[in-house]
Design a protein around this motif. Structure first.
Motif, PDB file in Angstrom:
ATOM      1  N   LEU A 145       0.834  -1.214   0.000  1.00 27.86           N
ATOM      2  CA  LEU A 145       0.000   0.000   0.000  1.00 27.86           C
ATOM      3  C   LEU A 145       0.863   1.256   0.000  1.00 27.86           C
ATOM      4  O   LEU A 145       0.780   2.068   0.907  1.00 27.86           O
ATOM      5  N   LEU A 146       1.684   1.418  -1.032  1.00 23.80           N
ATOM      6  CA  LEU A 146       2.443   2.659  -1.096  1.00 23.80           C
ATOM      7  C   LEU A 146       1.522   3.785  -1.551  1.00 23.80           C
ATOM      8  O   LEU A 146       0.782   3.628  -2.515  1.00 23.80           O
ATOM      9  N   PRO A 147       1.554   4.909  -0.825  1.00 25.37           N
ATOM     10  CA  PRO A 147       0.691   6.012  -1.259  1.00 25.37           C
ATOM     11  C   PRO A 147       1.198   6.626  -2.564  1.00 25.37           C
ATOM     12  O   PRO A 147       2.346   6.426  -2.942  1.00 25.37           O
ATOM     13  N   LYS A 148       0.325   7.360  -3.225  1.00 27.21           N
ATOM     14  CA  LYS A 148       0.731   8.067  -4.446  1.00 27.21           C
ATOM     15  C   LYS A 148       1.728   9.155  -4.091  1.00 27.21           C
ATOM     16  O   LYS A 148       1.558   9.832  -3.083  1.00 27.21           O
ATOM     17  N   PRO A 149       2.757   9.362  -4.915  1.00 28.63           N
ATOM     18  CA  PRO A 149       3.661  10.481  -4.655  1.00 28.63           C
ATOM     19  C   PRO A 149       2.877  11.794  -4.693  1.00 28.63           C
ATOM     20  O   PRO A 149       2.027  11.982  -5.556  1.00 28.63           O
ATOM     21  N   GLN A 150       3.141  12.665  -3.727  1.00 32.55           N
ATOM     22  CA  GLN A 150       2.391  13.915  -3.610  1.00 32.55           C
ATOM     23  C   GLN A 150       3.243  15.071  -4.125  1.00 32.55           C
ATOM     24  O   GLN A 150       4.393  15.195  -3.740  1.00 32.55           O
ATOM     25  N   ALA A 151       2.653  15.915  -4.956  1.00 31.90           N
ATOM     26  CA  ALA A 151       3.368  17.097  -5.431  1.00 31.90           C
ATOM     27  C   ALA A 151       3.518  18.107  -4.292  1.00 31.90           C
ATOM     28  O   ALA A 151       4.532  18.769  -4.151  1.00 31.90           O
ATOM     29  N   SER A 152       2.481  18.225  -3.467  1.00 34.28           N
ATOM     30  CA  SER A 152       2.559  19.092  -2.292  1.00 34.28           C
ATOM     31  C   SER A 152       1.776  18.388  -1.197  1.00 34.28           C
ATOM     32  O   SER A 152       1.086  17.406  -1.476  1.00 34.28           O
ATOM     33  N   TRP A 153       1.894  18.862   0.008  1.00 33.77           N
ATOM     34  CA  TRP A 153       1.139  18.180   1.055  1.00 33.77           C
ATOM     35  C   TRP A 153       0.419  19.157   1.975  1.00 33.77           C
ATOM     36  O   TRP A 153       0.822  20.286   2.164  1.00 33.77           O
ATOM     37  N   ARG A 154      -0.699  18.664   2.530  1.00 34.56           N
ATOM     38  CA  ARG A 154      -1.470  19.374   3.553  1.00 34.56           C
ATOM     39  C   ARG A 154      -1.542  18.443   4.747  1.00 34.56           C
ATOM     40  O   ARG A 154      -1.670  17.235   4.578  1.00 34.56           O
ATOM     41  N   LEU A 155      -1.440  18.988   5.924  1.00 33.36           N
ATOM     42  CA  LEU A 155      -1.448  18.158   7.124  1.00 33.36           C
ATOM     43  C   LEU A 155      -2.544  18.649   8.064  1.00 33.36           C
ATOM     44  O   LEU A 155      -2.381  19.673   8.719  1.00 33.36           O
ATOM     45  N   PRO A 156      -3.684  17.959   8.118  1.00 31.70           N
ATOM     46  CA  PRO A 156      -4.714  18.358   9.068  1.00 31.70           C
ATOM     47  C   PRO A 156      -4.246  18.105  10.506  1.00 31.70           C
ATOM     48  O   PRO A 156      -3.614  17.080  10.781  1.00 31.70           O
ATOM     49  N   LEU A 157      -4.557  19.041  11.398  1.00 33.42           N
ATOM     50  CA  LEU A 157      -4.229  18.915  12.817  1.00 33.42           C
ATOM     51  C   LEU A 157      -5.543  18.959  13.580  1.00 33.42           C
ATOM     52  O   LEU A 157      -6.400  19.777  13.291  1.00 33.42           O
ATOM     53  N   GLY A 158      -5.687  18.065  14.550  1.00 31.55           N
ATOM     54  CA  GLY A 158      -6.956  18.044  15.283  1.00 31.55           C
ATOM     55  C   GLY A 158      -6.837  17.324  16.598  1.00 31.55           C
ATOM     56  O   GLY A 158      -5.746  17.146  17.127  1.00 31.55           O
ATOM     57  N   GLY A 159      -7.982  16.886  17.136  1.00 26.07           N
ATOM     58  CA  GLY A 159      -8.021  16.196  18.421  1.00 26.07           C
ATOM     59  C   GLY A 159      -9.187  16.699  19.249  1.00 26.07           C
ATOM     60  O   GLY A 159     -10.223  17.059  18.696  1.00 26.07           O
TER      61      GLY A 159
END
Ligand SMILES: Nc1nc2c(c(=O)[nH]1)N[C@H]1C(S)=C(S)[C@@H](COP(=O)(O)O)O[C@H]1N2
Ligand SMILES: [Mo]
Length: 218
Positions: free
Chosen positions: A14-28
């Motif tokens: 299950l290798l993820p698709k290579p990402q051109a850019s990334w977003r990182l949701p933060l929560g809890g």
């Protein structure tokens, strides 16, 4: 020494698709949740760190040179100002693009040698080792070093969390020096079954990588 790709067998292909850019949701538990991008990440002080990597299945890799930012710095300068976690927050949950999930005690994640890494040996982090962004926690078994980060959450307790296989194979801390391989089973006892299974899992991950590179050449 060769640094293999490794993990829970169900993620070997299950290798993820290579990402051109990334977003990182933060929560809890916090009322707010936000998404950050590489831009905000770049405002943090960069560090380079050479550290050993110990997988619970008994292989190790010495002197890996990682680059990135300290998780502690990220927590204080981005996460806390953005979401204002509960003062009683104790647990950090790392969710990954391949479906893997792992937890750390907040106090462990705030150790100065825990990094959010985006380079390895001076090169941009490859998909093989967790692109676009991964955790590196050298004092803890490798399974805490979440690859392919998708989201980070800070919680008071473990209510919203489940390890992707049987819960007892994850120790909440998994410190290498205390041989905390798993919850509820003595660490030394697990060396033997883990060592027996290790080569097979390495081959599964190698096959996953080979299939992925064949598919992406097509
Ligand atoms: N996303 C994700 N992260 C993961 C895993 C995984 O299967 N998926 N396996 C963990 C385990 S058990 C180990 S030993 C290390 C291996 O890191 P490597 O593939 O860079 O050697 O990743 C950890 N982080
Ligand atoms: Mo591991």
């Amino acid at each position: 020494t060769e640094f293999p790709r490794f993990g829970l067998p169900r993620f070997a292909h299950l290798l993820p698709k290579p990402q051109a850019s990334w977003r990182l949701p933060l929560g809890g538990d916090a009322a707010r949740s936000v998404e950050i991008g590489a831009q905000q990440f770049r405002s943090l002080a960069r560090v380079e760190q050479t550290s050993d990597f110990h997988c619970v299945a008994t292989w190790s890799c010495r002197a890996l040179r990682w680059g990135g930012v300290r998780f502690r710095d990220f927590y204080e300068r981005i996460l806390v100002p953005a979401i204002g976690p509960e003062s009683s927050a104790r647990v950090v949950i790392f969710r990954c693009l391949d479906g893997y999930t792992v937890s750390m005690l907040l106090e462990d994640a705030l150790e100065p040698d825990v990094l959010l890494a985006d380079t390895l040996e001076g090169e941009p982090l490859a998909l093989k080792h967790g692109a676009p962004l991964r955790l590196v926690a050298p004092r803890h078994y490798g399974y805490k070093s979440a690859k392919h980060l998708q989201a980070i959450e800070v919680w008071r307790d473990y209510r919203n969390y489940r390890y992707p296989t049987f819960g007892f194979v994850e120790h909440p801390r998994a410190r290498v020096r205390y041989e905390e391989r798993a919850r509820a089973l003595p660490g030394w006892l697990l060396r033997y079954p883990y060592r027996l299974g290790m080569l097979r899992i390495m081959r599964q991950f190698q096959a996953g990588l080979e299939r992925h590179s064949k598919d992406s050449r097509r």
